[in-house]
Design a protein around this motif. Structure first.
Motif, PDB file in Angstrom:
ATOM      1  N   VAL A 803       0.847  -1.188   0.000  1.00  0.00           N
ATOM      2  CA  VAL A 803       0.000   0.000   0.000  1.00  0.00           C
ATOM      3  C   VAL A 803       0.883   1.238   0.000  1.00  0.00           C
ATOM      4  O   VAL A 803       1.946   1.265   0.634  1.00  0.00           O
ATOM      5  N   ALA A 804       0.486   2.248  -0.758  1.00  0.00           N
ATOM      6  CA  ALA A 804       1.114   3.572  -0.735  1.00  0.00           C
ATOM      7  C   ALA A 804       0.030   4.577  -0.419  1.00  0.00           C
ATOM      8  O   ALA A 804      -1.038   4.565  -1.028  1.00  0.00           O
ATOM      9  N   ARG A 805       0.315   5.435   0.551  1.00  0.00           N
ATOM     10  CA  ARG A 805      -0.716   6.331   1.073  1.00  0.00           C
ATOM     11  C   ARG A 805      -0.174   7.752   1.136  1.00  0.00           C
ATOM     12  O   ARG A 805       1.005   7.971   1.438  1.00  0.00           O
ATOM     13  N   ALA A 806      -1.046   8.729   0.867  1.00  0.00           N
ATOM     14  CA  ALA A 806      -0.668  10.133   0.997  1.00  0.00           C
ATOM     15  C   ALA A 806      -1.843  10.914   1.562  1.00  0.00           C
ATOM     16  O   ALA A 806      -2.985  10.701   1.153  1.00  0.00           O
ATOM     17  N   MET A 807      -1.533  11.792   2.507  1.00  0.00           N
ATOM     18  CA  MET A 807      -2.539  12.678   3.104  1.00  0.00           C
ATOM     19  C   MET A 807      -2.127  14.110   2.808  1.00  0.00           C
ATOM     20  O   MET A 807      -1.069  14.568   3.266  1.00  0.00           O
ATOM     21  N   ALA A 808      -2.933  14.798   2.030  1.00  0.00           N
ATOM     22  CA  ALA A 808      -2.643  16.191   1.687  1.00  0.00           C
ATOM     23  C   ALA A 808      -3.107  17.108   2.804  1.00  0.00           C
ATOM     24  O   ALA A 808      -4.109  16.827   3.473  1.00  0.00           O
ATOM     25  N   PHE A 817       3.523  11.146   2.717  1.00  0.00           N
ATOM     26  CA  PHE A 817       3.297   9.829   2.149  1.00  0.00           C
ATOM     27  C   PHE A 817       3.961   8.747   2.982  1.00  0.00           C
ATOM     28  O   PHE A 817       4.841   8.991   3.817  1.00  0.00           O
ATOM     29  N   GLY A 818       3.546   7.521   2.718  1.00  0.00           N
ATOM     30  CA  GLY A 818       4.193   6.342   3.268  1.00  0.00           C
ATOM     31  C   GLY A 818       3.925   5.174   2.332  1.00  0.00           C
ATOM     32  O   GLY A 818       2.887   5.125   1.673  1.00  0.00           O
ATOM     33  N   VAL A 819       4.850   4.257   2.251  1.00  0.00           N
ATOM     34  CA  VAL A 819       4.679   3.082   1.404  1.00  0.00           C
ATOM     35  C   VAL A 819       5.228   1.875   2.152  1.00  0.00           C
ATOM     36  O   VAL A 819       6.246   1.969   2.833  1.00  0.00           O
ATOM     37  N   ILE A 820       4.522   0.769   2.068  1.00  0.00           N
ATOM     38  CA  ILE A 820       4.976  -0.455   2.713  1.00  0.00           C
ATOM     39  C   ILE A 820       4.496  -1.639   1.886  1.00  0.00           C
ATOM     40  O   ILE A 820       3.376  -1.625   1.355  1.00  0.00           O
ATOM     41  N   VAL A 821       5.372  -2.627   1.735  1.00  0.00           N
ATOM     42  CA  VAL A 821       5.018  -3.839   1.010  1.00  0.00           C
ATOM     43  C   VAL A 821       5.215  -5.028   1.931  1.00  0.00           C
ATOM     44  O   VAL A 821       5.916  -4.952   2.945  1.00  0.00           O
ATOM     45  N   ARG A 822       4.586  -6.126   1.558  1.00  0.00           N
ATOM     46  CA  ARG A 822       4.711  -7.337   2.367  1.00  0.00           C
ATOM     47  C   ARG A 822       6.187  -7.705   2.503  1.00  0.00           C
ATOM     48  O   ARG A 822       6.952  -7.607   1.540  1.00  0.00           O
ATOM     49  N   SER A 823       6.566  -8.132   3.704  1.00  0.00           N
ATOM     50  CA  SER A 823       7.986  -8.308   4.015  1.00  0.00           C
ATOM     51  C   SER A 823       8.691  -9.253   3.065  1.00  0.00           C
ATOM     52  O   SER A 823       9.867  -9.062   2.735  1.00  0.00           O
ATOM     53  N   ASP A 824       8.008 -10.289   2.566  1.00  0.00           N
ATOM     54  CA  ASP A 824       8.657 -11.245   1.666  1.00  0.00           C
ATOM     55  C   ASP A 824       8.760 -10.726   0.231  1.00  0.00           C
ATOM     56  O   ASP A 824       9.308 -11.413  -0.641  1.00  0.00           O
ATOM     57  N   LEU A 825       8.239  -9.508  -0.011  1.00  0.00           N
ATOM     58  CA  LEU A 825       8.263  -8.950  -1.363  1.00  0.00           C
ATOM     59  C   LEU A 825       9.185  -7.740  -1.471  1.00  0.00           C
ATOM     60  O   LEU A 825       9.163  -7.029  -2.484  1.00  0.00           O
ATOM     61  N   LYS A 826       9.975  -7.480  -0.435  1.00  0.00           N
ATOM     62  CA  LYS A 826      10.909  -6.357  -0.491  1.00  0.00           C
ATOM     63  C   LYS A 826      11.939  -6.588  -1.592  1.00  0.00           C
ATOM     64  O   LYS A 826      12.390  -7.707  -1.819  1.00  0.00           O
ATOM     65  N   GLY A 827      12.268  -5.497  -2.301  1.00  0.00           N
ATOM     66  CA  GLY A 827      13.260  -5.596  -3.358  1.00  0.00           C
ATOM     67  C   GLY A 827      12.718  -6.086  -4.677  1.00  0.00           C
ATOM     68  O   GLY A 827      13.491  -6.306  -5.626  1.00  0.00           O
TER      69      GLY A 827
END
Length: 890
Positions: A803-808, A817-827
Motif C-alpha cells: 500500500v502507498a498512502r498520501a494525506m494532503a 506519504f508512506g509506502v509499505i510492502v509485504r515483508s517477503d516482497l521487499k526488493g
C-alpha cells in the motif's frame, strides 16, 4: 485556504489592537479591556492615532510604529480603513487578523481579501464578535463575559448567540477549548474551523451553530474528516422550508434546503440537534457515552413514577426497552423485595438501602443482553444520595477498553448535588431528568447511524448497474437542441429503461379519440390514457390522466373528456398527443416516489418517499446525497414512515427491497453520468414482492449541466483509477483502497515483519484497534489517497501485497506519504510501482510537494526516494535519527 496560519489566530505570540480606546461602549474599548485585563501572556499592543496612552499602556499611531510585527491583529477601525490596514500588516509579516468592523460593502471586503491573500494572512470576520481561547487566556472579543477552559469548541455564525451562549454556559460551569464567532466568514469558515479543531488535542467535541453553508465540498470534506476523530454536533437555524418555489417536479417542490442540510449532516457522520440545550446534552452524551452500541435500554429506579416517565419518553422517542431474560429476572427476584416491578423499568422500591442498589446494578451489569442501563434516583430520607453514589461508582465506571453501560439521572437539586458530582467526576454520563436521558440515548442511536453512513464510500458507477449512457445522451442532446427542457413521458421512460429501471411500455399517439382506441386495442385492456404536453408538468392536476379504462367506449369517452377539460383549464397548453399504457395491477403494491433535484448549496440530491397524487400532502420523504450504494439506499428508505409498510404486515408480504434499492442506486448513477439532469421524478414507482416498476416519469434538463459526479458534494470512490498490470508473471490489481478492504488489510498487516512496520510507522505493533484500522481503509478521497496492490494468492483468494498512502494538507500544498510492502516482497520493485502511481495521482490533483519523515537507517526507503528524485529537506523539524525528504510535484 483552510488551516494555514490559523495558529497565529488561535495561539498568537503577540497581539495588536487597532482602534483600541477607553471610550465607554465602543468595540475598541471592550476588546482592549478584555485582552489587557485577562490572562493572556503574550505581548499586547494598542494602536490608535488619537491616543498616546490607554491608562498606563503606551499607544502607537500606526502599524509601522510597533516594536515588533504582531502575530495577530484585532481590527476595530472604520470600514474604509480595513483593506489598507490589512495590506500593511501583510507586508510587515502579520499572518492573522480578527476584523470586528461591521458595515463593510462588497468592494471593501473584496479589497480586504485581495490584500490578505497576497500574504496568506487569515481573516476572521468581518462583523464578528471575535474569539476566545481560554486555555491560552485569550479573549479577543467584545463579549461581556469570559469563557472558562474546557474541552468543547463552539463555532457560531451568530454574534448575538455567542454572548448569550457564554452567559448560559457560565451559569452551568461549562468550559470551552475555543469560542469563535465567524461573522460574515469572508475567509475563515466552518470548513477551516473543522479542519483546525479535528486535530486539536484540547478539543473533545465540536459544537456548531450554522445559518448557511458555502463551499459545500470543502465543508463536507472537513466535516467527514473531523467526525472520524471526535463528535461534531450542529444546530442549524432556519428549519422552515426554503427554496420551495414552483418547480417542474414534485421533487423540486418537496426537497427544501433544510431537508438537504439534514441529509448532509447525516452523510458527514455529524449529529444535528434542534436547540442549544440539546447541543450540550448531545456533547455530554457523545463525550462520555458514545462507545456504547446498545440498541435497547433498561431503566433501574427507586421510584415507579420516574420509571414510567422514562418509559413514556422512550416510547415517544422510539427507543426500545430491553426485554429482561428469565435468568436476569430470577437473579433480580433473589435480591429485590417481592413487590418489585418484575419487568423493565426495574423498580427497586423507594425504601432501598445501599446494598439493594449495588445488587440490582450488578445483576444488570452481568447480563450484556440488558443493553444500556439508565439509573434514575429520587432522593429519600432512607439513605443519603451521596452514599449511594459512592457505592455505585466502582460498579458504574466503565473499564478501559470496554464501552460504558450506565447513564444516570439524579432527580432533584441540592439533595443530589454531591451524588451527581461524584458520578460526573467518575466520567459517568449524567442528566437532570429522565426525558433528557432518553433523548440523549436516542441522539446516540441517530449518531451511530450517521457514523455508519460516514464510512460508506460508493463509486459513481457500479459495473452491474452501468447505464446505457449513449442512448441517454442522444435523447438529452436531441431535446436540448430542439429548445426543450422537459422530456416527454416516453422519452423520460426511455431514460429509465436505459438505467435498467423497469418501466411500463408506453405508446405515444396523436391527440384523437380514434388513435387512443386503436392503441388500446393493440395493448389490451385495461389501459391508462394520459395527456402529452410540454406545457403540462403535473398531468393529474388538470385531469390529464384516466386510469383503468376497460373497453373502447371508456377510452373514447376519456379521450374526449380529457381534451375538453385540458382546454378549459390550460387553454394555452400545446397538446402533442396522448400516451397509452397497460394498466398495471400488482397485488399489495405500494406507490412510492423517487426523484432528484439540484440543491443550490450541496448540488445534486436524491429524494425518496410515499408517492401518488397526494405526495405533497403526505410529505413523507427523505433526502440523501449521491453517490449511493445499497447500504446508503437502505438508510434513505429507513428514514421514511412508509418504510414500515414496505416491511409487510398481517397478510401483506414485504416488498422486494433489493429492487427498490437498485432503483435508487440507478438514479444516483444517472446523476453522475448525465450532468444535464436538473430534475427527475418517478411517481408513482410501484413496488411489491415481485419487484419495482415506474408507471410515470418526468425529467427536466438544463444545458448548464448542474449534475454530474464533479458537482457531488461528496467525492465518489474513484473507480477510474483502478488498473490491472502484469507483474512477475501474474495480474496485479492497483486501485484506491475501499472500506471493504478492512479484512484484507488486517491480514496484510499481520504478515508484516515488526521491524518493517516500525520503519514505516515508528511502532512495532502488527495488530491494531478496529477503529484505527477503519480509519486506514475508510478515507475521504477529497484529501487522502491510498493505493493498494492486490493479487490472487495460491489459495485462489485475493491478497493485499502493498500500500502507498498520501494525506494532503487542507491547502493541498504538501502531502505526507508512506509506502509499505509485504515483508517477503521487499526488493521486487512493488514499492516503486505503487509510488509511481501515487505521484502521478498527486500531480494530477495539483499537490505541490510530496513529503515524508524517514528513519536514518531505513536505507531501502531512502534509496527508493533518491532513485525517484526526492531531496533531503534541511528545513524539516524531525526527531533524532530521522530525515525529512520531499519531492517537488509542480
Amino acid at each position: 485556504m483552510s488551516i494555514r496560519n490559523l495558529d497565529s489566530l488561535f495561539a498568537p505570540a503577540s497581539i495588536a489592537v487597532f482602534g483600541a480606546s477607553l471610550r465607554v461602549g465602543s468595540v475598541g474599548a471592550t476588546v482592549w479591556h478584555n485582552l489587557s485585563s485577562g490572562h493572556y501572556q503574550g505581548a499586547l499592543y494598542a494602536v490608535n492615532p488619537k491616543h498616546h496612552k490607554l491608562g498606563n499602556h503606551p499607544v502607537v499611531a500606526k502599524a509601522s510604529d510597533l516594536p515588533e510585527v504582531p502575530a495577530l491583529a484585532v481590527i476595530c477601525t472604520p470600514p474604509a480603513s480595513v483593506p489598507g490596514l490589512i495590506e500593511t500588516l501583510g507586508r510587515l509579516g502579520t499572518r492573522a487578523a480578527v476584523v470586528m468592523t461591521a458595515g463593510m460593502n462588497d468592494q471593501q471586503k473584496q479589497a480586504m481579501l485581495d490584500a490578505a491573500g497576497a500574504h496568506l494572512l487569515r481573516i476572521l470576520g468581518p462583523n464578528c464578535i471575535g474569539l476566545l481561547a481560554p486555555h491560552q487566556g485569550l479573549n479577543a472579543s467584545f463579549s461581556h463575559i469570559d469563557a472558562q477552559p474546557g474541552e468543547v469548541a463552539f463555532v457560531s455564525q451568530s454574534g448575538a448567540l455567542v454572548t448569550a451562549m457564554l452567559d448560559w454556559a457560565q451559569g452551568r460551569g461549562i468550559g470551552f477549548s475555543y469560542f469563535v464567532s465567524l461573522g460574515e466568514h469572508a475567509d475563515v469558515d466552518f470548513g477551516d474551523m473543522l479542519d483546525y479543531l479535528a486535530s486539536d488535542a484540547k478539543t473533545r467535541a465540536i459544537l456548531l451553530y450554522a445559518e448557511s453553508i458555502e463551499s459545500p465540498r470543502k465543508f463536507m470534506s472537513a466535516a467527514r474528516a473531523a467526525a472520524r476523530n471526535k463528535p461534531v454536533i450542529v444546530v442549524k437555524a432556519g428549519r422552515s422550508a426554503l427554496g420551495q418555489l414552483a418547480a417542474a417536479s414534485h421533487t423540486g417542490a418537496l426537497a427544501g434546503s433544510d431537508m438537504v442540510f439534514e441529509a448532509a449532516i447525516a452523510r458527514a457522520g455529524m449529529l444535528r440537534v434542534n436547540t442549544l440545550q440539546e447541543l450540550f446534552l448531545a456533547a455530554e452524551t457523545l463525550s462520555r457515552f458514545r462507545t456504547n452500541t446498545s440498541e435497547t435500554i433498561t431503566i433501574l429506579t427507586n421510584g415507579g413514577g420516574a420509571g414510567v416517565m422514562a418509559a413514556d419518553a422512550a416510547a415517544f422517542a422510539e427507543v426500545e426497552l430491553t426485554q429482561l431474560s428469565g435468568s436476569t429476572r430470577q437473579k433480580l427476584d433473589a435480591v429485590l423485595p417481592a413487590n418489585w416491578s418484575h419487568g423493565n423499568p426495574v423498580d427497586i422500591i423507594g425504601d432501598a438501602p445501599v446494598s439493594r442498589y449495588e445488587q440490582a446494578l450488578q445483576v444488570l451489569k452481568d447480563d450484556p443482553g440488558s443493553g444500556a442501563v439508565l439509573f434514575i434516583h429520587a432522593p429519600t430520607a432512607i439513605v443519603p444520595s451521596a452514599d449511594i453514589a459512592r457505592a455505585l461508582v466502582p460498579l458504574a465506571q466503565h473499564q478501559p477498553g470496554m464501552p460504558p453501560r450506565l447513564m444516570s439521572c439524579w432527580l432533584g437539586d441540592k439533595a443530589v448535588q454531591q451524588a451527581r458530582q461524584l458520578f460526573q467526576d467518575a466520567d459517568i454520563a449524567s442528566f437532570d431528568t429522565p426525558e433528557q436521558a432518553i433523548s440523549a440515548f436516542s441522539m446516540l442511536q441517530r449518531y451511530r447511524r450517521n457514523q455508519a453512513e460516514l464510512m460508506e464510500a460508493p463509486p459513481a458507477l457500479l459495473a452491474e448497474l452501468r447505464p446505457d449512457t449513449a442512448t441517454i445522451r442522444a435523447l438529452v442532446l436531441d431535446a436540448l437542441a430542439s429548445g426543450r427542457e422537459m422530456l416527454t413521458e416516453p422519452e423520460a421512460k426511455a431514460v429509465l429503461d436505459a438505467c435498467h429501471i423497469p418501466v411500463v411500455p408506453t405508446r405515444r399517439i396523436r391527440a384523437t379519440a380514434a388513435a387512443a382506441v386503436k392503441a388500446a386495442l393493440t395493448i389490451g385492456f385495461p389501459v391508462v390514457l394520459k395527456i402529452l404536453s410540454d406545457d403540462i408538468s403535473h398531468k393529474s392536476d388538470v385531469g390529464g390522466v384516466a386510469l383503468n379504462l376497460q373497453d373502447e367506449n371508456d377510452v373514447r369517452a376519456a379521450a374526449r373528456t380529457m381534451l375538453a377539460r385540458v382546454k378549459r383549464q390550460q387553454p394555452n397548453a400545446r397538446i402533442q398527443g396522448f400516451t397509452v399504457q397497460a394498466m398495471v395491477r400488482r397485488p399489495h403494491a405500494q406507490e412510492l416516489i423517487v426523484g432528484s433535484t439540484i440543491d443550490p448549496v450541496f448540488g445534486p440530491v436524491i429524494l425518496f418517499g410515499q408517492g401518488g397524487t397526494a405526495v405533497e400532502v403526505t410529505a413523507d420523504r427523505a433526502i440523501a446525497l449521491p453517490p449511493l450504494n445499497e447500504p446508503l439506499a437502505r438508510a434513505l428508505v429507513s428514514r421514511t414512515r412508509v418504510a414500515r409498510l414496505l416491511a409487510g404486515w398481517r397478510d401483506t408480504p414485504a416488498v422486494d427491497e433489493a429492487a427498490l434499492h437498485r432503483v435508487l442506486v440507478a438514479v444516483s448513477q444517472l446523476l453522475a453520468e448525465i450532468p444535464e439532469i436538473a430534475e427527475l421524478d418517478i411517481n408513482p414507482l410501484i413496488v411489491n414482492f415481485e419487484g419495482a416498476m415506474a408507471l410515470d416519469a418526468r425529467i427536466r434538463l438544463s444545458a448548464a449541466a448542474p449534475a454530474g459526479a464533479s458537482n457531488f458534494a461528496i467525492r465518489p470512490y474513484p473507480a477510474q483509477l483502478e488498473e490491472t498490470v502484469q507483474w512477475q508473471g501474474r495480474d496485479l490489481f492497483l486501485r484506491p483502497i475501499r472500506p471493504e478492504d478492512e479484512a484484507l488489510h488486517m491480514a496484510f498487516l499481520q504478515q508484516l515483519d515488526p521491524e518493517d512496520v516500525r520503519m514505516r510507522v515508528f511502532y512495532t505493533r502488527r495488530n491494531i484497534e478496529r477503529s484505527e484500522l477503519a480509519r486506514l481503509v475508510q478515507i475521504d478521497y477529497a484529501r487522502e489517497m491510498a493505493f493498494v496492490a492486490q493479487a490472487t494468492g495460491p489459495d485462489g483468494q485475493l491478497q493485499t501485497l502493498g500500500v502507498a498512502r498520501a494525506m494532503a494538507d487542507p491547502d493541498n500544498v504538501d502531502a505526507e506519504f508512506g509506502v509499505i510492502v509485504r515483508s517477503d516482497l521487499k526488493g521486487t520493485g512493488l514499492g516503486r510501482l505503487l509510488m509511481e502511481k501515487l505521484v502521478a495521482y498527486l500531480r494530477a490533483q495539483g499537490t505541490q510537494r510530496l513529503v515524508a519523515t524517514v528513519l536514518d537507517y531505513n536505507e531501502r526507503m531512502l534509496k527508493l526516494a533518491r532513485d525517484m528524485g526526492f531531496q533531503e529537506d534541511p528545513t524539516s523539524k524531525n526527531g533524532e535519527g530521522t530525515k525529512g525528504i520531499f519531492l517537488p510535484l509542480t
